[in-house]
Write an enzyme that holds these catalytic residues in place. Sequence first.
Site, mmCIF file in Angstrom:
data_model
loop_
_atom_site.group_PDB
_atom_site.id
_atom_site.type_symbol
_atom_site.label_atom_id
_atom_site.label_comp_id
_atom_site.label_asym_id
_atom_site.label_seq_id
_atom_site.Cartn_x
_atom_site.Cartn_y
_atom_site.Cartn_z
ATOM 1 N N LYS A 1 -2.067 -2.066 8.169
ATOM 2 C CA LYS A 1 -3.207 -1.664 8.634
ATOM 3 C C LYS A 1 -3.222 -2.140 10.240
ATOM 4 O O LYS A 1 -2.935 -3.349 10.388
ATOM 5 C CB LYS A 1 -4.606 -1.717 7.933
ATOM 6 C CG LYS A 1 -4.753 -0.856 6.714
ATOM 7 C CD LYS A 1 -5.984 -1.210 6.013
ATOM 8 C CE LYS A 1 -6.344 -0.581 4.697
ATOM 9 N NZ LYS A 1 -7.533 -0.702 3.977
ATOM 10 N N HIS B 1 -2.121 2.412 -5.771
ATOM 11 C CA HIS B 1 -2.941 1.039 -5.658
ATOM 12 C C HIS B 1 -3.005 0.234 -7.065
ATOM 13 O O HIS B 1 -3.028 -0.994 -6.948
ATOM 14 C CB HIS B 1 -4.114 1.366 -5.130
ATOM 15 C CG HIS B 1 -4.746 0.631 -3.952
ATOM 16 N ND1 HIS B 1 -3.859 0.603 -2.647
ATOM 17 C CD2 HIS B 1 -5.623 -0.364 -3.904
ATOM 18 C CE1 HIS B 1 -4.442 -0.355 -1.853
ATOM 19 N NE2 HIS B 1 -5.561 -0.982 -2.712
ATOM 20 N N ARG C 1 1.023 -1.067 -0.106
ATOM 21 C CA ARG C 1 0.054 0.068 0.015
ATOM 22 C C ARG C 1 0.855 1.225 0.065
ATOM 23 O O ARG C 1 2.161 1.240 0.311
ATOM 24 C CB ARG C 1 -0.894 -0.010 1.231
ATOM 25 C CG ARG C 1 -1.852 -1.218 1.575
ATOM 26 C CD ARG C 1 -2.686 -0.941 2.650
ATOM 27 N NE ARG C 1 -3.406 -2.178 2.804
ATOM 28 C CZ ARG C 1 -3.162 -3.173 3.481
ATOM 29 N NH1 ARG C 1 -2.135 -3.498 4.209
ATOM 30 N NH2 ARG C 1 -4.195 -4.268 3.567
ATOM 31 N N HIS D 1 -4.206 -8.845 3.901
ATOM 32 C CA HIS D 1 -5.488 -8.471 4.218
ATOM 33 C C HIS D 1 -5.945 -8.895 5.587
ATOM 34 O O HIS D 1 -5.960 -10.145 6.083
ATOM 35 C CB HIS D 1 -6.328 -9.110 3.210
ATOM 36 C CG HIS D 1 -6.440 -8.487 1.778
ATOM 37 N ND1 HIS D 1 -6.801 -9.287 0.696
ATOM 38 C CD2 HIS D 1 -6.123 -7.113 1.413
ATOM 39 C CE1 HIS D 1 -6.651 -8.231 -0.114
ATOM 40 N NE2 HIS D 1 -6.292 -7.135 0.036
ATOM 41 N N TYR E 1 -6.579 -20.134 8.921
ATOM 42 C CA TYR E 1 -5.762 -19.668 8.186
ATOM 43 C C TYR E 1 -4.481 -20.149 8.730
ATOM 44 O O TYR E 1 -4.101 -20.034 9.749
ATOM 45 C CB TYR E 1 -5.577 -18.141 8.052
ATOM 46 C CG TYR E 1 -4.561 -17.532 6.858
ATOM 47 C CD1 TYR E 1 -4.834 -18.126 5.577
ATOM 48 C CD2 TYR E 1 -3.449 -17.178 7.266
ATOM 49 C CE1 TYR E 1 -3.819 -17.429 4.825
ATOM 50 C CE2 TYR E 1 -2.435 -16.774 6.591
ATOM 51 C CZ TYR E 1 -2.661 -16.952 5.261
ATOM 52 O OH TYR E 1 -1.709 -16.687 4.313
ATOM 53 N N ARG F 1 -0.496 -2.167 -6.781
ATOM 54 C CA ARG F 1 -0.872 -3.501 -5.857
ATOM 55 C C ARG F 1 -1.811 -4.662 -6.560
ATOM 56 O O ARG F 1 -1.518 -5.493 -6.333
ATOM 57 C CB ARG F 1 -1.418 -2.845 -4.461
ATOM 58 C CG ARG F 1 -2.051 -3.754 -3.346
ATOM 59 C CD ARG F 1 -2.025 -2.833 -2.344
ATOM 60 N NE ARG F 1 -3.043 -3.509 -1.227
ATOM 61 C CZ ARG F 1 -2.574 -4.398 -0.333
ATOM 62 N NH1 ARG F 1 -1.404 -4.863 -0.240
ATOM 63 N NH2 ARG F 1 -3.382 -5.089 0.691
#
Length: 299
Positions: free
Chosen positions: A173, A245, A149, A271, A280, A248
């Site tokens: 993030k 972006h 990002r 993400h 996961y 990306r």
Amino acid sequence: MNWDLHIKQFETYLKLERSLSENSIQAYVRDAEKLKQYMLIHYPSISPLKTSTRQLQAFIAFISEMGLSAHSQARIISGIKAFFQYLVFDELIENDPTELLEAPKLGRKLPDTLDLQEINQLLDAIDLASPEGQRNRAILEVLYSSGLRVSELINLKLDHVYTDISFLRVIGKGNKERLVPIGREALKHLRIYTDQIRIHIPVKTGSQSIVFLNRRGGKLSRVMIFTIIKNLALKIGLKKTISPHTFRHSFATHLIEGGADLRAVQEMLGHQSITTTEIYTHLDRDYLKQIIKTFHPRS
């Protein structure tokens, strides 16, 4: 849950019943493999014969979140439809869950995705005779090589570039950290910038640890990265509307369309909705590096 068996039989069906070309067959099989990977992560107990329309819609929403263009989404939906049409044809299921399957309505228009030729044209348009040109080349190489990002790029720190193992430590993030591979070409241009250009810049207080600096020695702004890319697009006459972006999205699209494991791309993109999924499975660094080497166009 028998995914591999049904996909193998699907491949045979495409050859014998539909007489498709080998390229078309492999494209359909890759689409089915993508769905399999998603289902094993999110719905590990659900077999192809029990997959619902709702789960397929969630899969399509997921690949759109990863940045795939509308065209790419439509192609994957076509492959998924063919897979379930095979299951109906073979009388393994009665009702086709893809009949009402559509691409999700996006709340905002995703930036255009660049193809490899356009990426190379943008890179070649940079004037490497100037210090800013060397910096800008490193910026675009890193954006496309590692799928960062813009906020992650401008905050990238010198001690978070691990040249010995070809990885970047990225703060994403919510202050979540991840390790992302960086390709050979990107690392080469990054080292040229840091070793030959950045060392001659008088650095402002507070920016000593930042990789990419403006000519006054301060941290680059998000607007500056947008401006650099916009000016390059104008220089080569690119008609698409692009932004940081876009690189990306292109990173994710080129890896996925090339056949990369969805889980690996998820981890590299960082993400939040993926990394917080309890089921996961964390992927080791050697595997992520191999994904970049095998599937990234510039590696």
